[in-house]
Write a protein that holds these residues in place. Structure first.
Motif, PDB file in Angstrom:
ATOM      1  N   LEU A  66      52.672  87.462-133.451  1.00 23.58           N
ATOM      2  CA  LEU A  66      52.312  86.207-132.788  1.00 23.58           C
ATOM      3  C   LEU A  66      50.807  85.999-132.775  1.00 23.58           C
ATOM      4  O   LEU A  66      50.040  86.963-132.696  1.00 23.58           O
ATOM      5  N   PRO A  67      50.357  84.745-132.797  1.00 26.12           N
ATOM      6  CA  PRO A  67      48.925  84.485-132.596  1.00 26.12           C
ATOM      7  C   PRO A  67      48.529  84.809-131.152  1.00 26.12           C
ATOM      8  O   PRO A  67      49.368  84.784-130.240  1.00 26.12           O
ATOM      9  N   ALA A  68      47.263  85.104-130.939  1.00 22.75           N
ATOM     10  CA  ALA A  68      46.774  85.526-129.621  1.00 22.75           C
ATOM     11  C   ALA A  68      47.059  84.497-128.530  1.00 22.75           C
ATOM     12  O   ALA A  68      47.228  84.865-127.369  1.00 22.75           O
ATOM     13  N   ALA A  69      47.142  83.238-128.863  1.00 15.59           N
ATOM     14  CA  ALA A  69      47.405  82.203-127.864  1.00 15.59           C
ATOM     15  C   ALA A  69      48.802  82.339-127.246  1.00 15.59           C
ATOM     16  O   ALA A  69      49.027  81.901-126.120  1.00 15.59           O
ATOM     17  N   GLN A  70      49.729  82.971-127.940  1.00 13.70           N
ATOM     18  CA  GLN A  70      51.102  83.113-127.447  1.00 13.70           C
ATOM     19  C   GLN A  70      51.355  84.466-126.780  1.00 13.70           C
ATOM     20  O   GLN A  70      52.459  84.746-126.334  1.00 13.70           O
ATOM     21  N   TRP A  71      50.351  85.317-126.695  1.00 18.67           N
ATOM     22  CA  TRP A  71      50.519  86.637-126.086  1.00 18.67           C
ATOM     23  C   TRP A  71      50.907  86.582-124.613  1.00 18.67           C
ATOM     24  O   TRP A  71      51.744  87.363-124.178  1.00 18.67           O
ATOM     25  N   PRO A  72      50.330  85.683-123.789  1.00 16.70           N
ATOM     26  CA  PRO A  72      50.758  85.636-122.378  1.00 16.70           C
ATOM     27  C   PRO A  72      52.254  85.366-122.214  1.00 16.70           C
ATOM     28  O   PRO A  72      52.925  85.984-121.389  1.00 16.70           O
ATOM     29  N   GLY A  73      52.799  84.463-123.021  1.00 21.85           N
ATOM     30  CA  GLY A  73      54.231  84.170-122.950  1.00 21.85           C
ATOM     31  C   GLY A  73      55.082  85.353-123.368  1.00 21.85           C
ATOM     32  O   GLY A  73      56.120  85.635-122.764  1.00 21.85           O
ATOM     33  N   ALA A  74      54.641  86.073-124.410  1.00 19.73           N
ATOM     34  CA  ALA A  74      55.382  87.255-124.864  1.00 19.73           C
ATOM     35  C   ALA A  74      55.372  88.345-123.789  1.00 19.73           C
ATOM     36  O   ALA A  74      56.388  89.002-123.548  1.00 19.73           O
ATOM     37  N   LEU A  75      54.226  88.515-123.124  1.00 19.07           N
ATOM     38  CA  LEU A  75      54.143  89.511-122.051  1.00 19.07           C
ATOM     39  C   LEU A  75      55.050  89.122-120.894  1.00 19.07           C
ATOM     40  O   LEU A  75      55.794  89.955-120.366  1.00 19.07           O
ATOM     41  N   ASP A  76      55.011  87.855-120.487  1.00 21.47           N
ATOM     42  CA  ASP A  76      55.866  87.395-119.387  1.00 21.47           C
ATOM     43  C   ASP A  76      57.341  87.613-119.692  1.00 21.47           C
ATOM     44  O   ASP A  76      58.107  88.057-118.840  1.00 21.47           O
ATOM     45  N   GLN A  77      57.735  87.329-120.923  1.00 22.74           N
ATOM     46  CA  GLN A  77      59.134  87.492-121.314  1.00 22.74           C
ATOM     47  C   GLN A  77      59.526  88.967-121.334  1.00 22.74           C
ATOM     48  O   GLN A  77      60.620  89.322-120.906  1.00 22.74           O
ATOM     49  N   ALA A  78      58.637  89.836-121.796  1.00 21.30           N
ATOM     50  CA  ALA A  78      58.963  91.257-121.915  1.00 21.30           C
ATOM     51  C   ALA A  78      59.107  91.941-120.559  1.00 21.30           C
ATOM     52  O   ALA A  78      59.910  92.867-120.418  1.00 21.30           O
ATOM     53  N   VAL A  79      58.342  91.532-119.568  1.00 22.54           N
ATOM     54  CA  VAL A  79      58.343  92.243-118.283  1.00 22.54           C
ATOM     55  C   VAL A  79      58.947  91.436-117.143  1.00 22.54           C
ATOM     56  O   VAL A  79      58.883  91.865-115.997  1.00 22.54           O
ATOM     57  N   ALA A  80      59.585  90.313-117.436  1.00 22.01           N
ATOM     58  CA  ALA A  80      60.112  89.438-116.379  1.00 22.01           C
ATOM     59  C   ALA A  80      61.083  90.175-115.456  1.00 22.01           C
ATOM     60  O   ALA A  80      60.973  90.091-114.234  1.00 22.01           O
ATOM     61  N   ILE A  81      62.019  90.915-116.019  1.00 22.65           N
ATOM     62  CA  ILE A  81      63.022  91.593-115.189  1.00 22.65           C
ATOM     63  C   ILE A  81      62.401  92.716-114.356  1.00 22.65           C
ATOM     64  O   ILE A  81      62.863  93.032-113.265  1.00 22.65           O
TER      65      ILE A  81
END
Length: 150
Positions: A60-75
């Protein structure tokens, strides 16, 4: 009561006593309880989050990293996990923590010092590294690599 039921009864009583003794031994000797046997180690759980997240961050481009982090650790956030992404130099990218904890910063500094020991600049090299002319040692250095001196 028949002999068969007496033998089976004593068998299960003995099996229960041996099971309790083994459980007590593990608990006292190794501090292992039933929850640790079921839950697994924290490292495994963190690796289960980190491996897919690292793969996502690579593609992913760096601009989408916050969303990827949120999705990975949401639970895990509802269980109290705080997660963040920092660059190797300690710059904040995304997540819950705005600053690296002091122990993590010390470990990062120590790791970088191991990766890049000694002074850097024109002509600088790690101690014991072969001299500039192939395998000839520099002034005051002993050869550590290459063929033995003639």
């Amino acid at each position: 009561m028949s002999l068969r039921w007496k033998i089976l009864g004593w068998f299960f009583v003995n099996l229960t006593v041996v099971g309790l003794l083994v459980s007590g031994f593990l608990l006292v000797q190794f501090r292992i309880g039933m929850t640790s046997l079921i839950a697994g180690s924290t490292d495994d759980r963190l690796e289960a989050i980190g491996q897919p997240l690292a793969a996502d961050l690579r593609r992913l481009p760096a601009a989408q990293w916050p969303g990827a982090l949120d999705q990975a650790v949401a639970i895990w956030r509802e269980r109290g996990l705080q997660a963040a992404i920092f660059r190797n130099d300690g710059t904040f990218v995304a997540g819950d923590l705005r600053e690296l904890p002091a122990t993590v910063r010390q470990e990062l500094t120590r790791h970088e010092a191991r990766r890049h020991p000694g002074p850097r600049g024109p002509g600088a090299r790690p101690p014991g590294f072969p001299g500039r002319e192939g395998f000839e040692p520099g002034p005051g250095e002993q050869p550590t690599m290459g063929p033995p001196p003639a």
